[in-house]
Scaffold this active site. Structure first.
Site, mmCIF file in Angstrom:
data_model
loop_
_atom_site.group_PDB
_atom_site.id
_atom_site.type_symbol
_atom_site.label_atom_id
_atom_site.label_comp_id
_atom_site.label_asym_id
_atom_site.label_seq_id
_atom_site.Cartn_x
_atom_site.Cartn_y
_atom_site.Cartn_z
ATOM 1 N N GLY A 109 0.811 -1.210 0.000
ATOM 2 C CA GLY A 109 0.000 0.000 0.000
ATOM 3 C C GLY A 109 0.840 1.253 0.000
ATOM 4 N N PRO A 110 0.226 2.393 -0.255
ATOM 5 C CA PRO A 110 0.957 3.672 -0.257
ATOM 6 C C PRO A 110 1.525 3.979 1.121
ATOM 7 C CG PRO A 110 -1.232 3.892 -1.257
ATOM 8 C CD PRO A 110 -1.193 2.553 -0.593
ATOM 9 N N PRO A 111 2.482 4.885 1.196
ATOM 10 C CA PRO A 111 3.054 5.255 2.501
ATOM 11 C C PRO A 111 2.002 5.881 3.417
ATOM 12 C CG PRO A 111 4.443 6.027 0.697
ATOM 13 C CD PRO A 111 3.180 5.551 0.070
ATOM 14 N N GLY A 112 2.109 5.570 4.703
ATOM 15 C CA GLY A 112 1.240 6.190 5.696
ATOM 16 C C GLY A 112 -0.123 5.568 5.848
ATOM 17 N N THR A 113 -0.378 4.419 5.226
ATOM 18 C CA THR A 113 -1.704 3.810 5.308
ATOM 19 C C THR A 113 -1.855 2.867 6.494
ATOM 20 O OG1 THR A 113 -0.938 2.162 3.697
ATOM 21 C CG2 THR A 113 -2.198 4.020 2.859
ATOM 22 N N LYS A 153 0.470 0.127 7.464
ATOM 23 C CA LYS A 153 0.937 -1.259 7.299
ATOM 24 C C LYS A 153 1.675 -1.731 8.549
ATOM 25 C CE LYS A 153 3.186 -0.124 3.536
ATOM 26 N NZ LYS A 153 2.693 1.268 3.343
ATOM 27 N N HIS A 167 -7.965 35.686 -10.311
ATOM 28 C CA HIS A 167 -7.570 34.333 -10.719
ATOM 29 C C HIS A 167 -8.396 33.272 -9.988
ATOM 30 C CE1 HIS A 167 -4.378 31.396 -12.072
ATOM 31 N NE2 HIS A 167 -4.988 30.699 -11.125
ATOM 32 N N GLU A 168 -8.457 33.366 -8.655
ATOM 33 C CA GLU A 168 -9.212 32.366 -7.884
ATOM 34 C C GLU A 168 -10.709 32.501 -8.131
ATOM 35 O OE1 GLU A 168 -7.652 30.008 -6.573
ATOM 36 O OE2 GLU A 168 -5.671 30.915 -6.766
ATOM 37 N N ASP A 218 -1.555 25.292 -12.893
ATOM 38 C CA ASP A 218 -2.783 24.977 -13.623
ATOM 39 C C ASP A 218 -2.469 24.397 -14.996
ATOM 40 O OD1 ASP A 218 -4.137 26.059 -11.492
ATOM 41 O OD2 ASP A 218 -4.329 28.040 -12.400
#
Length: 639
Positions: free
Chosen positions: A233-237, A239, A455-456, A531
């Site tokens: 799994g991805p890091p920080g999940t 395990k 812009h925002e 963007d």
């Protein structure tokens, strides 16, 4: 100026009872280190001090120095009980030593060369006997040098030899010993209650816990528990946390080690440590051996066509043999974690070694809320804190990210002397974790603020106008990190799949910022760089990866692996590459034209939103909808 797109990623001390019910030895935690070297050093120093005290020259505490005049006066008054002439063999110097009548201490008279004969004649005239005594110190020059050498040797043994023999971690002769740490069940015990957001993974490993608790339940039916489980799994999940929970639930010894701990500067050390690790496991079976980041030692052998045998290959070979070789490892279960399963050796992944791969994915909406509740239980939340809304605003983020948000919120609240953590602080902590701290004192000019506001406003307006875009959550012109402004979306639910219309609308939204700021300043700036990059990546993915292009249809043009050791040409011709570039440009150009048309038709709303942003700096999505009269329909879950 930066625009946020919602992520599409779906992407102990053991029990005293063994298998047969008999008592098995409890592994002892490492005790104090051997201090024999320290005692030798202390003893040597004590010997030196004692020798100087008892066997060296007489000290001032027991001897009184007197002059020759005082000595002659004492002789004339018959006050001298005894006297002798002492000659030091080591230095050749002489002095008189003796005792006065009625005194408990001795006296000493230093003799000066050239005056000794006169003093000796004086004693003869007074009929005082003065025998000559030769004195050699117990610790002469040779013995003193020998003693100094002994102290130095003891010190060197304590500092170097003891470390080499394994008295400390990392000793030269302990290179082949495993560096695995044995977890203590009673200290920081972790169970499945402490793990949230990975319900499917917990179900997959539940069999391991049942086997460790009651192995006969499986063995009587002929079942064989998996030798190894690979957590992917991805890091920080979570395990590593899941592996600790397995050991905590089963109440068995838990040996943890990192893949990099097997390697050392000497060839063959890694293989020796693997054998020692499994030997420890066999002695404490049933137990769990957890290897974190196994990809550092389990990479494919002879990778990149190298002919030389790498040291890592020897370590991997030893691990393959220990997991499923001629030996037996009954009761030893290996759990490993990695986020790069694609580079692992196939022999490591076959049944009999890592029989099962458990995917620990990023948490869903429900999982994120459960994770937030676990971490929020350790802090004091305000009455208005809404963890469910915070969970919806953290799509695509791991459990480690969520824990960091709660911790940052607690730090912010403490810094402001608050009694609890309100929801506004939670939102601010999330923004700080994702984009960085606010930079209100960055020194931006009024024109730069106005350009950022336009812009925002362009992003936010198109976010509300387009049907397939995610709902608007918040828009801000306060600089954070490297972003001058932020427009944040909040998906109504977890997104497992995206449609072509969604991507087309996202391309339009990305173009809105550049178009809006060009209407205001009659110029363009570098603020739309992110963007442009995001829009180009989405358009290229639609063409090459997702088959969403009318020109190419149901085809895939995946680029070569960027981690490959050897560079390989793309799997298509130069003519096809040019056609892909043209199709990507067409998608972006059409999105830009559509964005320009929508903004021109709603320019009054754009100006109103930009002016309001300059006053408030940060606006909630619902406030923007009410201001522009563009309220979107929401599901009950999003209300």
């Amino acid at each position: 100026m930066w625009y946020n797109v919602a992520s599409m990623s779906n992407e102990h001390t053991n029990s005293p009872q063994g298998e047969s019910g008999r008592k098995r030895p409890v592994p002892k935690a490492p005790g104090p280190q051997n201090m024999r070297g320290g005692w030798i050093v202390l003893l040597s120093v004590a010997v030196i001090l004692l020798s100087m005290r008892f066997f060296g020259p007489t000290t001032a505490k027991t001897v009184q120095d007197i002059s020759q005049t005082e000595f002659k006066a004492a002789v004339e008054s018959n006050a001298v009980e005894r006297v002798e002439r002492v000659r030091m063999l080591e230095s050749g110097s002489t002095y008189l030593s003796g005792r006065m009548r009625g005194k408990d201490s001795d006296f000493r008279v230093n003799l000066v060369p050239g005056e000794n004969e006169g003093l000796m004649k004086f004693l003869v005239d007074k009929n005082v006997k003065c025998p000559v005594k030769e004195e050699a110190p117990l610790f002469g020059p040779f013995m003193q040098q020998l003693l100094i050498f002994g102290v130095f040797a003891a010190l060197m043994w304590f500092l170097i030899y003891r470390k080499m023999m394994g008295g400390g971690s990392g000793g030269m002769f302990s290179f082949g010993k495993s560096r695995a740490r044995l977890s203590n069940e009673n200290k920081g015990k972790v169970t499945f209650k402490d793990v949230a957001g990975v319900d499917e993974a917990k179900e997959d490993v539940a069999e391991i816990v049942e086997f460790l608790k009651d192995p006969k339940k499986f063995t009587r039916l002929g079942a064989r528990i998996p030798r190894g489980i690979l957590l992917v799994g991805p890091p920080g999940t979570g395990k590593t946390l899941l592996a600790k929970a397995i050991a905590g639930e089963a109440k068995v010894p838990f040996f943890s080690i990192s893949g990099s701990d097997f390697e050392e500067m000497f060839v063959g050390v890694g293989a020796s440590r693997v054998r020692d690790l499994f030997e420890q496991g066999k002695k404490n079976a049933p137990c769990i051996i957890f290897i974190d980041e196994i990809d550092s030692v389990g990479q494919k052998r002879n990778a990149g066509g190298m002919t030389a045998v790498r040291s890592a290959d020897q370590t991997l070979n030893a691990m393959l043999v220990e997991m499923d070789g001629f030996g037996t490892n009954d009761g030893v279960i290996v759990i490993a974690a990695t986020n790069r399963p694609d580079i692992l050796d196939p022999a490591l992944l076959r049944p009999g070694r890592f029989d099962r791969q458990v995917h620990v994915d990023l948490p869903t909406l429900k999982g994120r809320e459960e994770i937030l509740k676990i971490h929020a239980a350790k802090v004091k939340l305000g009455e208005d804190a809404d963890l469910s809304r915070l969970a919806r605003g953290t799509s695509g983020h791991s459990g480690a990210d969520l824990a960091n948000i709660i911790n940052e919120a607690a730090l912010l609240a403490a810094r402001r002397n608050l009694e609890s953590i309100p929801h506004s602080i939670l939102e601010e902590a999330r923004d700080k974790v994702f984009w960085g701290s606010e930079r209100k004192s960055a020194g931006f000019t009024r024109k730069e603020y106005e350009t950022t506001a336009w812009h925002e406003a362009g992003h936010a307006l198109l976010q509300l106008l387009l049907e397939n875009a995610d709902p608007l959550h918040k828009v801000s012109i306060i600089p954070r990190g490297r972003a001058l402004g932020v427009t944040m979306t909040l998906p109504e639910k977890d997104v497992l799949n995206r449609s072509r219309n969604y991507f087309l609308d996202e391309l339009v939204v990305f173009c809105g910022g550049r178009i809006a700021e060009s209407l205001y300043s009659k110029d363009i700036s570098t603020g739309a760089s992110s963007d442009i990059a995001c829009a180009t990546d989405i358009a290229r993915a639609m063409v090459c990866r997702y088959g969403m292009s009318d020109a190419f249809g149901f085809q895939s043009f995946i680029e070569p692996n960027p981690y490959a050791l050897e560079e390989s040409p793309p799997p298509y011709s130069q003519k096809t590459a040019e056609a892909i570039d043209a199709e990507v440009k067409r998608l972006v150009d059409e999105a830009y034209a559509k964005a320009a048309k929508l903004i021109e038709e709603n320019r009054d709303k754009l100006e109103l939103l930009a002016k309001t942003l300059l006053e408030k700096e940060t606006m909630d999505g619902r406030d923007v909808e009410q201001l522009l009269g563009l309220e979107r329909k929401r599901n009950e879950e999003d209300k």
